[in-house]
Design a protein around this motif. Structure first.
Motif, PDB file in Angstrom:
ATOM      1  N   ASP A   1     -44.148 -55.545  53.004  1.00 54.23           N
ATOM      2  CA  ASP A   1     -43.760 -55.224  54.384  1.00 54.23           C
ATOM      3  C   ASP A   1     -44.920 -55.362  55.367  1.00 54.23           C
ATOM      4  OD1 ASP A   1     -45.029 -53.080  53.274  1.00 54.23           O
ATOM      5  OD2 ASP A   1     -43.935 -51.593  54.475  1.00 54.23           O
ATOM      6  N   ASN A   2     -46.140 -55.373  54.843  1.00 51.31           N
ATOM      7  CA  ASN A   2     -47.310 -55.500  55.708  1.00 51.31           C
ATOM      8  C   ASN A   2     -47.599 -56.983  55.954  1.00 51.31           C
ATOM      9  OD1 ASN A   2     -50.046 -55.940  56.466  1.00 51.31           O
ATOM     10  ND2 ASN A   2     -50.481 -53.788  55.948  1.00 51.31           N
ATOM     11  N   SER A   3     -47.393 -57.437  57.197  1.00 49.45           N
ATOM     12  CA  SER A   3     -47.498 -58.871  57.462  1.00 49.45           C
ATOM     13  C   SER A   3     -48.918 -59.377  57.276  1.00 49.45           C
ATOM     14  CB  SER A   3     -46.985 -59.191  58.867  1.00 49.45           C
ATOM     15  OG  SER A   3     -47.860 -58.617  59.824  1.00 49.45           O
TER      16      SER A   3
ATOM     17  N   ARG B   1     -49.358 -59.923  53.641  1.00 45.41           N
ATOM     18  CA  ARG B   1     -48.506 -61.042  53.275  1.00 45.41           C
ATOM     19  C   ARG B   1     -49.205 -62.375  53.581  1.00 45.41           C
ATOM     20  NH1 ARG B   1     -43.501 -59.340  55.762  1.00 45.41           N
ATOM     21  NH2 ARG B   1     -43.934 -60.808  57.438  1.00 45.41           N
ATOM     22  N   ASP B   2     -49.732 -62.475  54.802  1.00 44.09           N
ATOM     23  CA  ASP B   2     -50.386 -63.715  55.212  1.00 44.09           C
ATOM     24  C   ASP B   2     -51.593 -64.016  54.351  1.00 44.09           C
ATOM     25  OD1 ASP B   2     -48.473 -63.953  57.064  1.00 44.09           O
ATOM     26  OD2 ASP B   2     -49.710 -63.295  58.770  1.00 44.09           O
TER      27      ASP B   2
ATOM     28  N   GLU C   1     -40.427 -65.217  51.498  1.00 46.00           N
ATOM     29  CA  GLU C   1     -40.937 -63.871  51.789  1.00 46.00           C
ATOM     30  C   GLU C   1     -39.798 -62.935  52.132  1.00 46.00           C
ATOM     31  OE1 GLU C   1     -43.677 -64.313  54.957  1.00 46.00           O
ATOM     32  OE2 GLU C   1     -45.114 -65.489  53.771  1.00 46.00           O
TER      33      GLU C   1
ATOM     34  N   SER D   1     -39.450 -58.595  53.525  1.00 43.40           N
ATOM     35  CA  SER D   1     -40.214 -57.403  53.879  1.00 43.40           C
ATOM     36  C   SER D   1     -39.441 -56.122  53.613  1.00 43.40           C
ATOM     37  CB  SER D   1     -40.647 -57.472  55.351  1.00 43.40           C
ATOM     38  OG  SER D   1     -39.519 -57.702  56.161  1.00 43.40           O
TER      39      SER D   1
END
Lengths: 620, 98
Positions: free
Chosen positions: A21-23, A26-27, A45, A47
């Motif tokens: 959920d943490n972008s 994720r990136d 992906e 979230s």
């Protein structure tokens, strides 16, 4: 929003689902995964748990990388819910520092790996994660290959380069008749070229079994090895052998049939001429005895050609529904006399009717031949057992017998005699093959084979030298009701007539003899030596012929073609066909035996006069 | 060194017959090497086959020199047989001109 990123390196290719959920995380994760050179990745992906389940419902993933703490699900519950949605997909759980105590629970809940995002650098972690997935994939593949090898219907043996056996599957053990302990660790080289097959005989088996061996280079546990496959071809070879044997019998049969056909023409002349001469001779004539001898020799020759035609399956036969038990019972006494006192005959008959479709006279001949054969195999005495029964062939048994599956009547004739060697057994049904020292004709068993196969059955021999021989016949169970014998015909005097007959026969001697017989009996006969001249004669004739008698096999036009042309003009014209061949051949001309009279050569004067009278008197 | 070889066969099988003639040719062609060959019919001598744990025919067993080696097949791949028996292939004499 889930997005995708694809790198274009061909192998190995993975589709990953990144659940985080943490972008920012994720990136970062995506960046590191994308930078790894050895994999081609497609990354989706999600979230939230909800988004994850929605994707899983439509898409297969090679792996999931998940954060346990999502907006709509926390901790182990996240893992458990996702696990249920995709039970076989490896899952790697990413954790923060505070969650290290979860490790045991996470692995127990079915995760492939548990990686601490803070302990190792993200890049290292991504790498570790991918390699763990690759391990998972290799392991799954290994399990599949091993399962395939273990369960293969073909025997599989893997040896190292030196020939030491490393692996053997169940099919190979069954085929070789050994246990794994007896084979693993043993040394076996294979001296054949790659991609070549070789037949080998299995030594341990109780009966002779043949396997086809093929060897290919292989890698086993990262080392060079050989993989040998073994396929049991015993049954296959047996069938091929049976086919070859059947073809040989068929070829000999055709030859014999052809000779017998010509021979019958000659015998017709000899027998009929002898009959005429005998009739014209005075009772005390000095040559009378010689003519009778000619007649008898001719009849013996006729019996022999009949046997040949039977073997060649070209004999005219009259099959009907009969109870095999009845036939056996009827000729039992005759058989007992035939085999003498030192041999006992036992009957073991099915209490229920054993109805089959066969010519009863021929079946009697079959039984006689088999029983006489049994007697000759027991010069010091013994027992012949004749057994009848009914059986059902399943698909496998049917293949073995060369018949179609279904209900069959079994007739077996067993003796306690010398038995046969394999060589004799293989040739037993060949015409003119005999082992009898006083010289049998070599036609007895050929006839048995011919009659039974012609009747839609099969015959096989089981024999062991010194123990005895069993002939087993299978005949299809008859569907219809029992039929009864036709009564025999009238005396010579009742067979005379004055009707007008057209006789067509290309063999001059046969034509003259038949013509004489018919004229002597009072008929008015006109003869033709070709179908064409016969047709002309028939068309030009002022008054119609009461009967046409024609040979079937003629040079210019077959008797059937002639018959068809005549019937095209006059459908009610009565026709008798004469032939040395049988209904089987005639059927190829599209005729069935019920629509015409067929006179089998050689025939006696009585035969032809009876056929003529019967045909003329028949109401159409 | 003498090569003691046993060839296990089923005489009626064509592959066994081929193995016998291939072995004959192989021995002839490598004559400076000394061979001591026995051909064993497994149908007549099942005991000998059991002694050498023979799985199938034709199988060639090298009894000496040790260790024992086994080769299944009709011995048609001459090179592989020589390799398995550990025999250096013999160079034909006529190719060695002075």
């Amino acid at each position: 929003m889930p997005g995708t990123l694809t790198r274009s390196i061909p192998l190995p290719a993975y589709r990953l689902l990144l659940v985080e959920d943490n972008s920012g995380n994720r990136d970062q994760m995506r960046e590191h995964l994308a930078a790894i050179p050895d994999f081609s990745l497609t990354i989706d992906e999600a979230s939230t748990l909800r988004a994850t389940l929605a994707l899983l419902a439509h898409q297969h993933y090679d792996s999931l990388v998940i954060d346990l703490n999502l907006p709509d699900s926390q901790g182990l519950d996240t893992l458990k819910t996702i696990r249920r949605a995709c039970p076989d997909t490896p899952i790697v759980v990413l954790s923060g520092a505070s969650q290290t105590d979860l490790q045991a629970g996470v692995l127990a809940a079915g995760a492939q790996d548990f990686l601490n995002r803070n302990a190792s650098g993200t890049e290292l972690m991504a790498r570790a994660m991918l390699y763990s997935l690759e391990r998972h994939r290799s392991e799954a593949l290994r399990r599949h290959v091993e399962k395939a090898l273990l369960e293969s219907q073909d025997g599989v043996v893997v040896t190292d380069e030196g020939g030491i056996v490393l692996f053997v599957n169940q099919a190979a053990l069954t085929l070789l008749g050994r246990s794994a302990d007896e084979i693993i660790g043993e040394a076996f080289g294979f001296s054949i070229h790659e991609n070549q097959t070789l037949e080998i005989e299995i030594v341990h088996a109780t009966e002779r079994r043949t396997a086809e061996l093929r060897v290919v280079p292989y890698t086993w546990n990262y080392r060079a090895a050989f993989l040998a496959t073994l396929r049991d071809v015993t049954q296959h070879k047996l069938l091929a052998e049976q086919l070859r044997h059947a073809q040989k019998l068929e070829a000999v049969g055709q030859l014999a049939g052809g000779v017998a056909h010509d021979f019958n023409n000659i015998l017709t002349v000899i027998l009929a001429s002898a009959e005429i001469v005998l009739e014209e001779m005075d009772e005390p004539h000095p040559s009378r005895r010689s003519i009778v001898d000619i007649q008898q020799a001719g009849r013996r020759a006729a019996a022999l050609t009949r046997q040949l035609l039977t073997f060649a399956r070209r004999h005219v036969h009259a099959p009907r529904v009969v109870d095999l038990n009845e036939i056996v019972t009827n000729i039992h006494k005759m058989l007992a006399r035939l085999i003498g006192e030192h041999v006992q005959i036992m009957l073991n008959l099915d209490p229920l009717p054993t109805n089959v479709v066969i010519d009863p006279d021929q079946m009697g001949q079959v039984l006689t031949n088999l029983v006489v054969n049994a007697r000759d195999a027991m010069p010091r005495g013994g027992t012949v057992t004749v057994r009848t029964a009914t059986t059902t062939l399943d698909d496998a048994a049917a293949v073995f017998w060369g018949l179609s599956a279904g209900r069959y009547v079994v007739l077996s004739v067993r003796d306690t005699g010398e038995g046969m060697s394999r060589e004799v057994r293989e040739r037993a049904f060949e015409p003119f093959y005999t082992t009898k020292k006083d010289g049998g004709t070599g036609l007895g068993l050929s006839m048995v084979h011919g009659i039974i196969t012609q009747s839609g059955g099969q015959v096989q021999i089981d024999s062991e030298p010194g123990v005895g021989t069993t002939f087993t016949l299978l005949l299809p169970v008859a569907a219809g009701p029992l039929e009864h014998l036709r009564q025999a015909g009238a005396s010579l005097d009742a067979l005379a007539g004055t009707e007008r007959i057209l006789l067509v026969e290309d063999e001059a001697a046969v034509r003259v003899v038949i013509s004489d017989i018919l004229k002597t009996a009072g008929y008015r006969v006109e003869s033709a030596e070709t179908s064409q001249s016969a047709l002309d004669l028939w068309r030009r004739s002022a008054s119609p012929f009461d009967l046409v008698i024609t040979d079937v096999v003629m040079a210019d036009m077959s008797g059937f073609a002639l018959g068809e042309q005549i019937r095209a003009h006059s459908p009610l014209q009565k026709i008798i066909y004469m032939s040395g061949y049988s209904q089987e051949v005639l059927a190829q001309h599209g005729a069935s035996s019920s629509t015409f009279t067929l006179l089998q050569k050689p025939f006696t004067r009585l035969d032809i006069l009876r056929a003529v009278r019967d045909t003329l008197d028949r109401q159409r | 060194v003498i090569y003691k070889l046993s060839l296990y066969v089923t005489p009626s099988a064509p592959n066994s017959q081929r193995a016998i003639s291939n072995l004959n040719a192989l021995c002839r062609e490598n004559l400076p090497v000394r061979f001591d060959v026995e051909v064993i019919d497994v149908t007549k001598h099942p005991g000998l086959a059991a002694r050498d744990n023979i799985l199938a025919t034709p199988t060639l067993v090298r009894r000496a020199p040790k260790p024992i080696r086994k080769i299944i097949g009709d011995l048609s791949d001459r090179e592989r047989v020589l390799l398995s028996l550990d025999i250096q292939p013999n160079t034909p004499a006529r190719s060695q001109r002075p």
